[in-house]
Scaffold this active site. Sequence first.
Site, mmCIF file in Angstrom:
data_model
loop_
_atom_site.group_PDB
_atom_site.id
_atom_site.type_symbol
_atom_site.label_atom_id
_atom_site.label_comp_id
_atom_site.label_asym_id
_atom_site.label_seq_id
_atom_site.Cartn_x
_atom_site.Cartn_y
_atom_site.Cartn_z
ATOM 1 N N ARG A 66 0.467 -0.936 -0.106
ATOM 2 C CA ARG A 66 -0.067 0.069 -0.287
ATOM 3 C C ARG A 66 0.999 1.664 0.177
ATOM 4 N NH1 ARG A 66 -0.749 -2.632 4.590
ATOM 5 N NH2 ARG A 66 0.267 -2.367 6.097
ATOM 6 N N LYS A 107 -7.553 -16.151 2.692
ATOM 7 C CA LYS A 107 -6.662 -16.505 1.352
ATOM 8 C C LYS A 107 -6.813 -18.203 2.095
ATOM 9 C CE LYS A 107 -4.368 -13.067 0.797
ATOM 10 N NZ LYS A 107 -2.696 -12.139 0.830
HETATM 11 O O1 F6P Z 1 -3.834 -9.250 0.435
HETATM 12 C C1 F6P Z 1 -3.464 -7.887 1.529
HETATM 13 C C2 F6P Z 1 -2.300 -7.997 0.177
HETATM 14 O O2 F6P Z 1 -1.497 -8.341 0.308
HETATM 15 C C3 F6P Z 1 -2.302 -6.319 0.526
HETATM 16 O O3 F6P Z 1 -1.256 -6.012 1.232
HETATM 17 C C4 F6P Z 1 -1.196 -6.070 -1.085
HETATM 18 O O4 F6P Z 1 -1.361 -4.671 -1.368
HETATM 19 C C5 F6P Z 1 -2.220 -6.854 -1.711
HETATM 20 O O5 F6P Z 1 -2.373 -8.327 -1.530
HETATM 21 C C6 F6P Z 1 -1.598 -7.532 -3.467
HETATM 22 O O6 F6P Z 1 -0.056 -8.459 -3.061
HETATM 23 P P1 F6P Z 1 0.940 -8.471 -4.268
HETATM 24 O O7 F6P Z 1 1.226 -7.074 -4.124
HETATM 25 O O8 F6P Z 1 2.147 -9.540 -3.134
HETATM 26 O O9 F6P Z 1 0.023 -9.033 -4.955
#
Ligand code: F6P
Length: 540
Positions: free
Chosen positions: A270, A506
């Site tokens: 984020r 998840k």
């Molecule tokens: O599930 C939450 C999360 O881990 C977020 O913090 C993150 O921005 C998003 O999933 C996407 O993660 P990634 O960029 O590893 O696909």
Amino acid sequence: MTPPQPSECPERKALSEHCKTLEGVELRDLFRDDPTRGERLAAEACGLYLDYSKNLLTGETLGLLLRLVEASGLSARIDAMFAGEKLNTSENRSVLHVALRAPRDAKLEVDGRDVVPEVHAVLDRMADFCERVRSGAWQGHTGRRIRNVVNIGIGGSDLGPMMAYEALKHYSDRGLRFAFVSNVDASDFAESVRDFDPEETLFIICSKTFTTLETLGNARTARAWCLAALGDEAAVAKHFVAVSTNAEAVAAFGIEPANRFGFWDWVGGRYSLDSAVGLVLMVAIGPDRFREMLAGLRAMDEHFRTAPFERNLPVLLAAIGLWYNDFMGAQSFAILPYDQYLWRFSAYLQQLDMESSGKRVDREGRPVAGETGPIVWGQPGTNGQHAFYQLLHQGTKLVPCDFIGFARSLNPLGDHHDQLMANFFAQTKALAFGKTAEEVAAEGVPDSQQPHRSFPGNRPSNTLLAERLDPATLGKLVALYEHKVFVQGTVWNINSFDQWGVELGKQLADRIAPELSSDAALDHDSSTNTLIERYRKLRA
Ligand code: F6P
């Protein structure tokens, strides 16, 4: 030594006591008693003007809040963040998104290694790639020019670049079309590429971990869609690039190492908009504009690092937010931009704030003693006025708001902008001062209608005013809220940089997915079993 629970600190007790003394105090009174309040309770930095006078607080309140912030050790925490210390303790990671916008000659170390040269090496590669796509030098597999760019990602790998693309659309290359696919729901992919020609479409698979189920599912579907039309595995090299820290997984997916733009585990999802995660944005607005955005972020970083707390915009916003959240019982916080280009800003801030501050244990793993992060929500201004502002004006909830507006429109048409801004100024005034029953009566409204048509006022807001929305200003706004979240997390003594709360869902989805297409016996609770059985029947 384990720090004391925040609830035990004397500064917090003093604020609780002070809060009682403000019961019944009205903004009307505060403004009447101090005619200069509107000028005094304001701060300006990096071209952003913050008016915080329409808040339910006095100079004493602010002094006490700043003492609370100081007592949390914020100065040392800021230094620790900029020094690359491992503030994300539960994942043993540094928190160095500020390095993403550091100038070339800066030095920021993680584990004794200066990361700034690597940051700029990736930025330079991104710029080169973007110039090739924008100029038409980068061609698709059949030699056609790229006309469509699709970012596939979710969470921080979607919300940041998508918000910023929308915010800076005015500056984007209109010869290219952009789409953002995030949801594992196939409708998202199908509708996004419906009008796109695979020969002219480039996919950016954006995932920090390159393990995220939604993103990998959409990436596989994109590859199948592309290959169904182009019929040659070699096409992947021309139509797919990746943004990820996970080189192995990117290679396993079939994307060439040269087409991977990397970043680092010290960038939280984020907090990653200004890393390679912003590649789609850089394609849209070009490297120079992207660098202007980085300069804006950097300007706010410098302000945050050096300005005294009483004039420090992120600290002030954080302190005011703490006042409502911790002492006044507010449950949510609304972000209300009066600019159509910022229409996804609140969705972006929702992840930034709620994934960072939605924590129930402190950094030492103990249950927190009080409230942590609020629910963050919002919509662009005038649309909200005709939807949910009713509750803001006359409802029973306390909802502190941040209003964001600009003096100059990017599309100056007739008197639209003055109309927009008249609403901007009117709303914070109406929220703060309301309309008394006497004022309503003076308009000739019958007694029976006066309760319905009067406004209690005393509803707090901050106003942020800047000259116009450009890349640098967007960068400043992003860094402003990033650092606000950091300050609040420091005061609550929570880890603002992990997100374990997303894991359980998840794991369960992984377990349930194969069960949906089988008829094996189910071993969940009775509700989940019944729902899955019904789903199985309906899908059959
Ligand atoms: O599930 C939450 C999360 O881990 C977020 O913090 C993150 O921005 C998003 O999933 C996407 O993660 P990634 O960029 O590893 O696909």
